[in-house]
Design a protein around this motif. Structure first.
Motif, short mmCIF file in Angstrom:
data_model
loop_
_atom_site.label_atom_id
_atom_site.label_comp_id
_atom_site.label_asym_id
_atom_site.label_seq_id
_atom_site.Cartn_x
_atom_site.Cartn_y
_atom_site.Cartn_z
N LEU A 75 21.10 40.56 -13.49
CA LEU A 75 21.89 40.27 -12.30
C LEU A 75 21.17 39.32 -11.35
O LEU A 75 21.81 38.59 -10.59
N GLU A 76 19.87 39.34 -11.37
CA GLU A 76 19.10 38.50 -10.45
C GLU A 76 19.04 37.04 -10.90
O GLU A 76 18.59 36.18 -10.15
N SER A 77 19.51 36.76 -12.09
CA SER A 77 19.46 35.40 -12.62
C SER A 77 20.38 34.46 -11.83
O SER A 77 21.47 34.85 -11.41
N HIS A 80 25.14 31.88 -14.32
CA HIS A 80 26.38 32.65 -14.33
C HIS A 80 26.53 33.52 -15.58
O HIS A 80 26.86 34.71 -15.50
N ARG A 83 24.40 36.70 -15.54
CA ARG A 83 24.97 37.75 -14.69
C ARG A 83 26.23 38.34 -15.31
O ARG A 83 26.46 39.54 -15.24
N ARG A 114 24.27 45.57 -5.72
CA ARG A 114 23.96 44.17 -5.97
C ARG A 114 25.24 43.32 -6.02
O ARG A 114 25.32 42.35 -6.77
N ARG A 117 25.33 39.53 -5.99
CA ARG A 117 25.18 38.72 -7.19
C ARG A 117 26.52 38.49 -7.89
O ARG A 117 26.58 37.85 -8.94
N LEU A 123 33.41 37.88 -12.63
CA LEU A 123 32.41 38.93 -12.50
C LEU A 123 33.01 40.16 -11.82
O LEU A 123 32.69 41.30 -12.17
#
Length: 249
Positions: A75-77, A80, A83, A114, A117, A123
């Motif tokens: 998720l921190e990436s 797209h 995530r 989160r 994100r 998403l």
């Protein structure tokens, strides 16, 4: 060579190996196509690597046992598809019949904690249609009403789509209540989601949908209205679409 996710058991269930598997699938042609599509839809700046969603979803299924801390790394990436992979992993695992309550809670807590994100409609949809609603089904649902009041459009979209699982179980009260909170939302992607869920809820409780339309059809955004009445016959659709025009005369 890419791992055949439908025939080879993946033993390294972590963020690093998931990303490496995604990288094998990427292509510049797909990256340009996806980038153009999402910028056209939302105007958001995002980074893309160029992986087809079907391939991504199949890979996510093979990583459904990934530890929650590794999912958070995905998720921190800034990318797209990475995530999307994180959320798809949670979605795939949450659909399993024998998924444990503790695992569902991990997904629910991480997704909401989160939510910063989550910056695009796909998403949101991946996160809501199963794991949010399934977890909340036998619990208080105040969090969805809180999200409906958010200034963040993706949180508002989460609020209404989070009721999808309830509708599938025959419950529509929360859908109609949250839809009424969002009935004059100015964001098109919130309107589309609200209309979608109203249409779905109308399949279960048509009279309640018609009551809501009689109250708001003249003033609600046209996109929301069109999505809501898509399953109506031609005469009914024209009746509700004309309400707004009459109100402006």
């Amino acid at each position: 060579m890419a791992k055949k996710t439908d025939s080879i058991r993946i033993t390294d269930i972590d963020a690093e190996h998931f990303i490496k598997d995604l990288q094998v699938m990427q292509s510049e042609e797909e990256r340009l196509k996806i980038q153009l599509y999402f910028k056209t839809e939302t105007g958001e700046d995002d980074e893309f690597m160029g992986v087809k969603m079907g391939q991504l979803f199949a890979l996510a299924q093979s990583y459904s046992n990934m530890p929650i801390e590794e999912i958070e790394k995905l998720l921190e990436s800034p990318i797209h598809e990475v995530r999307a992979g994180a959320i798809s992993i949670m979605d795939k695992a949450s659909r399993e019949k024998k998924v444990k309550e503790e695992r569902l809670k991990e997904f629910f807590d991480l997704y909401l904690r989160r939510h910063d994100r989550v910056n695009n409609w796909d998403l949101v949809d991946l996160g809501c249609l199963n794991m949010i609603g399934r977890y909340l089904f036998d619990k208080p649902r105040k969090i969805l009403y809180d999200l409906a009041l958010s200034t963040n459009r993706w949180e508002r979209r989460t609020a209404i789509l989070g009721t999808c699982y309830f509708i599938r179980q025959g419950e529509t009260d929360d859908t109609y209540a949250i839809a009424e909170m969002l009935i004059h939302d100015k964001e098109d992607l919130v309107n589309k989601a609200t209309g979608w869920m109203l249409r779905f809820a109308g399949d279960k409780n048509l009279e309640k949908l018609k009551d809501l339309l009689e109250k708001y059809a003249a003033t609600m955004p046209r996109t929301l209205l069109r999505y809501s009445i898509e399953h109506f016959d031609k005469d009914e659709r024209e009746y509700y679409m004309q309400m707004g025009k009459k109100d402006k005369k």
